[in-house]
Scaffold this motif. Structure first.
Motif, PDB file in Angstrom:
ATOM      1  N   ARG A   1       3.463   0.752   2.972  1.00 40.73           N
ATOM      2  CA  ARG A   1       3.380  -0.384   3.896  1.00 40.73           C
ATOM      3  C   ARG A   1       3.323  -1.653   3.065  1.00 40.73           C
ATOM      4  O   ARG A   1       2.509  -1.763   2.149  1.00 40.73           O
TER       5      ARG A   1
ATOM      6  N   GLU B   1       1.077  11.520   2.528  1.00 42.59           N
ATOM      7  CA  GLU B   1       0.876  12.109   3.846  1.00 42.59           C
ATOM      8  C   GLU B   1       1.583  13.464   3.826  1.00 42.59           C
ATOM      9  O   GLU B   1       2.818  13.509   3.812  1.00 42.59           O
TER      10      GLU B   1
ATOM     11  N   ARG C   1       3.992   7.466   2.000  1.00 43.49           N
ATOM     12  CA  ARG C   1       4.222   6.381   2.961  1.00 43.49           C
ATOM     13  C   ARG C   1       3.944   5.069   2.232  1.00 43.49           C
ATOM     14  O   ARG C   1       3.063   5.005   1.364  1.00 43.49           O
TER      15      ARG C   1
ATOM     16  N   GLY D   1       7.974  -8.753   9.869  1.00 44.44           N
ATOM     17  CA  GLY D   1       7.429  -8.980   8.527  1.00 44.44           C
ATOM     18  C   GLY D   1       6.589  -7.840   7.977  1.00 44.44           C
ATOM     19  O   GLY D   1       5.903  -8.013   6.966  1.00 44.44           O
ATOM     20  N   VAL D   2       6.613  -6.664   8.637  1.00 39.89           N
ATOM     21  CA  VAL D   2       5.876  -5.500   8.117  1.00 39.89           C
ATOM     22  C   VAL D   2       6.884  -4.409   7.774  1.00 39.89           C
ATOM     23  O   VAL D   2       7.635  -3.955   8.637  1.00 39.89           O
TER      24      VAL D   2
ATOM     25  N   GLU E   1       7.738  -0.612   6.634  1.00 35.53           N
ATOM     26  CA  GLU E   1       7.207   0.748   6.571  1.00 35.53           C
ATOM     27  C   GLU E   1       8.270   1.661   5.981  1.00 35.53           C
ATOM     28  O   GLU E   1       9.416   1.645   6.435  1.00 35.53           O
TER      29      GLU E   1
ATOM     30  N   TRP F   1       0.516   5.593   0.123  1.00 29.57           N
ATOM     31  CA  TRP F   1      -0.398   6.715   0.235  1.00 29.57           C
ATOM     32  C   TRP F   1       0.393   7.993   0.505  1.00 29.57           C
ATOM     33  O   TRP F   1       1.568   7.935   0.883  1.00 29.57           O
TER      34      TRP F   1
ATOM     35  N   ASP G   1       0.859  -1.187   0.000  1.00 21.03           N
ATOM     36  CA  ASP G   1       0.000   0.000   0.000  1.00 21.03           C
ATOM     37  C   ASP G   1       0.892   1.233   0.000  1.00 21.03           C
ATOM     38  O   ASP G   1       1.862   1.291   0.752  1.00 21.03           O
TER      39      ASP G   1
ATOM     40  N   LEU H   1       3.405  -5.978   3.382  1.00 22.11           N
ATOM     41  CA  LEU H   1       3.377  -7.148   4.255  1.00 22.11           C
ATOM     42  C   LEU H   1       4.344  -8.176   3.680  1.00 22.11           C
ATOM     43  O   LEU H   1       4.133  -8.679   2.574  1.00 22.11           O
TER      44      LEU H   1
END
Lengths: 143, 119
Positions: free
Chosen positions: A51, A44, A49, A120-121, A123, A42, A40, A53
């Protein structure tokens, strides 16, 4: 040694059916490999940003590169480790290497990108390049 | 990642993708649960149903623009039916890099020594 299949009467469609099933299975795994990880992006404020997974990707196995307005994620997903002496019951995860290149709406200040991969995420904070930030143009009054 | 999502109130309920394989040690499960740390994993067995649960707070895309909280709670749940040979008391679980690993060991058949009477 004879298997059950050899003992059963010859079915001319069996080979074709097996080929079709294998093709379908291959197409499915190819599809998920092409799709790659779920991402994802987006905006800001002025910046972007991201993200993603990435379960099974260790921080040392991930490479993030930014070149102008192009962002590339390249990494290796830890596979379950094919059981050499066991047998698969279910196999749903994608393993191996992946690469995704995204075209972003503007150039990024590569030196100021912040990245963290925890449990596992992934950013990413992607600041807009200073040269691309909107500038206020002073309007001069004519006399 | 090949997960199925539904909603449970505010939380997203996710059925994670799993690899399952069997060796002489027992049945191994690897579940994709991004964002889950070891302390947020719960493995339970009720009768023959193995449940692997994980909780995480994932960053919510576009949260500020929508006036929402920065993270969204996620509940992962995957269930499997265990065979009679599974040793539910000896199940091991660990979590790392968004993967939860569970080993369901095979029951060691109980051996009883039968004394042979002499005479």
């Amino acid at each position: 040694m004879f298997s059950i299949r050899h003992l059963s009467p010859w079915n001319p469609w069996e080979e074709l059916e097996r080929f079709h099933a294998e093709f379908e299975r291959g197409a499915q795994s190819l599809g998920s490999a092409l799709q790659g990880p779920s991402i994802d992006v987006w905006s800001e404020g002025d910046d972007l940003r991201l993200r993603a997974l990435l379960p099974g990707v260790r921080p040392e196995d991930l490479e993030v590169t930014v070149e102008g307005d192009q962002l590339t994620l390249r990494g290796t997903i830890e596979s379950a480790g094919a059981p050499s002496e066991g047998r698969w019951i279910r196999r749903e995860r994608m393993g191996g290497s992946f690469q995704r290149t995204l075209q972003l709406p503007f150039a990024i200040e590569a030196d100021a990108v912040k990245a963290r991969l925890v449990h596992g995420v992934l950013e990413l904070e992607l600041p807009r390049a200073a040269a691309e930030k909107p500038r206020k143009i002073q309007v001069q009054a004519t006399t | 990642m090949n997960a199925i999502e539904t909603r449970n109130g505010n939380a997203r309920r996710v059925t994670p993708a799993c690899d399952v394989w069997e060796t002489k040690d027992g049945v191994h499960v690897v579940a994709e649960m991004p964002g889950v740390e070891a302390g947020a994993v719960e493995v339970t067995v009720e009768r023959d149903l193995l449940s692997i649960r994980g909780r995480a707070e994932l960053p919510r895309p576009s949260a500020r623009a929508q006036g929402l909280t920065a993270t969204v709670p996620v509940e992962y749940l995957r269930q499997f039916q265990l065979a009679d040979t599974a040793d539910a008391d000896a199940i091991q679980a660990s979590a790392k890099d968004g993967l939860v690993r569970v080993l369901v060991p095979r029951k060691v058949p109980a051996q009883r020594r039968i004394p042979v009477a002499v005479g």
